[in-house]
Write a protein that holds these residues in place. Structure first.
Motif, short mmCIF file in Angstrom:
data_model
loop_
_atom_site.label_atom_id
_atom_site.label_comp_id
_atom_site.label_asym_id
_atom_site.label_seq_id
_atom_site.Cartn_x
_atom_site.Cartn_y
_atom_site.Cartn_z
N MET A 1 99.71 40.69 -16.54
CA MET A 1 99.59 41.52 -16.52
C MET A 1 100.23 41.65 -18.52
SD MET A 1 97.78 44.72 -16.90
CE MET A 1 98.10 46.56 -18.21
N LYS A 2 101.17 40.61 -18.84
CA LYS A 2 101.63 39.97 -20.10
C LYS A 2 100.70 39.16 -20.68
CE LYS A 2 106.49 40.67 -19.56
NZ LYS A 2 108.02 40.04 -19.36
N THR A 3 99.83 38.69 -19.76
CA THR A 3 99.04 37.19 -20.59
C THR A 3 97.72 38.45 -20.67
OG1 THR A 3 99.89 35.87 -18.48
CG2 THR A 3 98.60 35.58 -19.34
N LEU A 4 97.32 39.10 -19.13
CA LEU A 4 96.09 39.71 -20.70
C LEU A 4 96.61 40.37 -21.34
CD1 LEU A 4 93.28 41.10 -19.64
CD2 LEU A 4 94.70 42.73 -18.35
N LEU A 5 97.46 40.71 -21.65
CA LEU A 5 98.19 41.78 -23.00
C LEU A 5 98.14 41.00 -24.16
CD1 LEU A 5 100.28 44.02 -21.80
CD2 LEU A 5 98.32 44.66 -21.86
N LYS A 6 98.86 39.86 -23.77
CA LYS A 6 98.30 38.40 -24.79
C LYS A 6 96.46 38.74 -25.32
CE LYS A 6 100.05 34.46 -25.69
NZ LYS A 6 100.28 32.91 -25.53
N ILE A 7 96.43 37.94 -23.96
CA ILE A 7 95.25 37.68 -24.47
C ILE A 7 94.13 39.20 -25.28
CG2 ILE A 7 92.34 37.17 -23.73
CD1 ILE A 7 94.69 35.02 -23.93
N MET A 8 93.99 39.95 -24.82
CA MET A 8 93.67 40.81 -25.28
C MET A 8 94.00 41.88 -27.36
SD MET A 8 93.29 43.74 -22.82
CE MET A 8 91.78 44.75 -23.57
N LEU A 9 95.34 41.38 -27.39
CA LEU A 9 95.92 41.71 -28.06
C LEU A 9 95.16 40.29 -29.63
CD1 LEU A 9 99.76 43.10 -28.00
CD2 LEU A 9 97.93 43.91 -28.64
N THR A 10 95.66 39.39 -28.48
CA THR A 10 95.04 38.01 -29.91
C THR A 10 93.29 39.21 -30.17
OG1 THR A 10 96.14 36.28 -28.74
CG2 THR A 10 94.41 35.65 -30.04
N LEU A 11 92.46 39.25 -29.28
CA LEU A 11 91.09 39.56 -29.85
C LEU A 11 90.87 40.52 -30.60
CD1 LEU A 11 89.49 38.94 -26.28
CD2 LEU A 11 88.38 37.64 -27.98
N ALA A 12 92.52 41.88 -30.56
CA ALA A 12 92.33 43.12 -30.82
C ALA A 12 92.86 42.32 -32.61
CB ALA A 12 93.07 43.85 -30.75
N ALA A 13 93.91 41.13 -33.27
CA ALA A 13 94.36 41.00 -34.44
C ALA A 13 92.67 40.36 -34.71
CB ALA A 13 95.33 39.65 -33.81
N ILE A 14 91.77 39.42 -34.26
CA ILE A 14 90.53 38.45 -34.62
C ILE A 14 89.81 40.58 -34.94
CG2 ILE A 14 88.68 36.96 -33.87
CD1 ILE A 14 90.56 35.67 -32.14
N PHE A 15 89.63 40.91 -34.61
CA PHE A 15 88.26 42.28 -35.27
C PHE A 15 89.54 42.30 -35.36
CE2 PHE A 15 86.67 41.54 -30.51
CZ PHE A 15 85.34 41.01 -30.60
N ALA A 16 90.63 43.27 -35.89
CA ALA A 16 91.35 43.91 -37.31
C ALA A 16 90.95 42.69 -37.87
CB ALA A 16 92.63 44.59 -36.30
N SER A 17 91.02 42.05 -38.90
CA SER A 17 90.86 41.16 -39.57
C SER A 17 89.49 41.20 -40.22
CB SER A 17 91.09 39.94 -39.35
OG SER A 17 90.24 39.33 -38.73
N THR A 18 88.65 41.48 -39.38
CA THR A 18 87.40 41.63 -39.91
C THR A 18 87.88 42.87 -40.29
OG1 THR A 18 86.37 42.46 -38.42
CG2 THR A 18 86.53 40.21 -38.40
N PHE A 19 87.85 43.54 -39.89
CA PHE A 19 88.01 45.29 -40.66
C PHE A 19 88.71 45.65 -42.13
CE2 PHE A 19 90.49 49.04 -41.16
CZ PHE A 19 88.69 50.10 -41.02
N ILE A 20 89.90 44.73 -42.12
CA ILE A 20 90.78 44.71 -43.19
C ILE A 20 90.52 43.63 -44.46
CG2 ILE A 20 93.10 44.25 -43.73
CD1 ILE A 20 94.22 44.00 -41.20
N LEU A 21 89.22 43.20 -43.95
CA LEU A 21 88.87 42.30 -45.19
C LEU A 21 87.33 43.20 -45.38
CD1 LEU A 21 87.80 39.44 -46.60
CD2 LEU A 21 86.71 38.58 -44.32
N GLY A 22 86.47 43.23 -44.78
CA GLY A 22 85.12 44.71 -45.03
C GLY A 22 85.70 45.15 -45.98
N ARG A 23 87.21 46.25 -45.26
CA ARG A 23 87.71 46.76 -46.41
C ARG A 23 88.52 47.03 -48.15
NH1 ARG A 23 86.84 52.77 -44.75
NH2 ARG A 23 86.37 52.07 -43.00
N MET A 24 88.73 45.76 -48.23
CA MET A 24 89.03 44.58 -49.12
C MET A 24 88.03 44.97 -50.28
SD MET A 24 92.23 41.95 -47.98
CE MET A 24 92.75 41.36 -49.14
N LEU A 25 86.76 44.22 -48.90
CA LEU A 25 85.64 44.10 -49.95
C LEU A 25 85.15 44.87 -50.37
CD1 LEU A 25 84.69 40.26 -48.45
CD2 LEU A 25 85.65 40.85 -50.22
N GLY A 26 85.09 46.18 -49.74
CA GLY A 26 84.50 47.48 -50.00
C GLY A 26 83.18 47.54 -49.58
N ILE A 27 83.04 46.59 -48.22
CA ILE A 27 82.09 46.87 -47.24
C ILE A 27 81.88 47.43 -45.68
CG2 ILE A 27 81.31 44.47 -48.45
CD1 ILE A 27 81.92 43.01 -46.38
#
Length: 222
Positions: A1-27
């Motif tokens: 289960m720890k490995t599953l959470l690690k991968i999901m958190l890694t994916l979530a961090a990637i998607f979250a980075s696009t959200f933050i970038l979009g907010r910073m750029l105002g798009i």
């Protein structure tokens, strides 16, 4: 289960980075989405539907305010057409993520998790808990894309993924589109109540799932 959470958190961090970038750029903000749909509505219904579909598909790559888009789809297109456009756009994102990760995800996974035993444990954990996660993914932003990618990465059958995704997505989209269709600029209360109600129901579902299902570890959906 720890490995599953690690991968999901890694994916979530990637998607979250696009959200933050979009907010910073105002798009892709809620105001931008509303303005684009208002402009599209001056052209044709088909244009609005295409913009809704495109925005929801883009959610696979750059996080967008999904609930706002679906509510506005109902407002500008009406319930039936708004729901259809929302489901098409969301399906393109979900099944696109599934297909990409099913085809190319193994190579990336082997670099993050080098131990084949841990990778197998991750697949088994998602086989047990993945269906519930997919059903309740709309409880939070980014989670729908993460679970879709995980389904492809762990090679869940397309039929199973489609079934759980549909059951979890259709009521959510239907409620949001209907609320938008009966809302007006003078009376936005249906949309507000729908948004609050949807998040309350989905988070209650997560609470029940984590407390009584994941803890006990049954495999009713496996």
């Amino acid at each position: 289960m720890k490995t599953l959470l690690k991968i999901m958190l890694t994916l979530a961090a990637i998607f979250a980075s696009t959200f933050i970038l979009g907010r910073m750029l105002g798009i892709l903000t809620e105001d931008n989405v509303r303005n684009w749909l208002e402009m599209a509505s001056t052209l044709s219904v088909a244009t609005v539907a295409m913009v809704v579909i495109a925005l929801l598909f883009i959610d696979l790559f750059v996080a967008v305010p999904t609930l706002t888009i679906v509510i506005l789809a109902g407002y500008f297109l009406g319930f039936e057409t708004g729901l259809l456009a929302a489901m098409i756009g969301s399906a393109l994102a979900a099944f696109g993520g599934y297909a990409i990760c099913r085809k190319w995800g193994e190579g990336a996974l082997s670099k993050v998790i080098r131990d084949p035993v841990q990778r197998n444990e991750m697949r088994e954990a998602f086989s047990s808990h993945g269906p519930g996660m997919i059903l309740l993914a709309r409880a939070a932003p980014i989670l729908p894309e993460v679970t879709a990618c995980m389904a492809g990465l762990t090679r869940m059958s397309l039929r199973r993924f489609a079934m759980f995704w549909s059951v979890g997505t259709l009521p959510y989209m239907g409620t949001a589109a209907y609320a938008g269709s009966v809302s007006t600029l003078d009376d936005p209360r249906p949309a507000i109540f729908a948004a609050l109600g949807l998040y309350a129901v989905m988070w209650a579902g997560w609470f029940i799932y984590r407390r009584y299902w994941m803890g006990a570890g049954p495999k009713l959906l496996a």
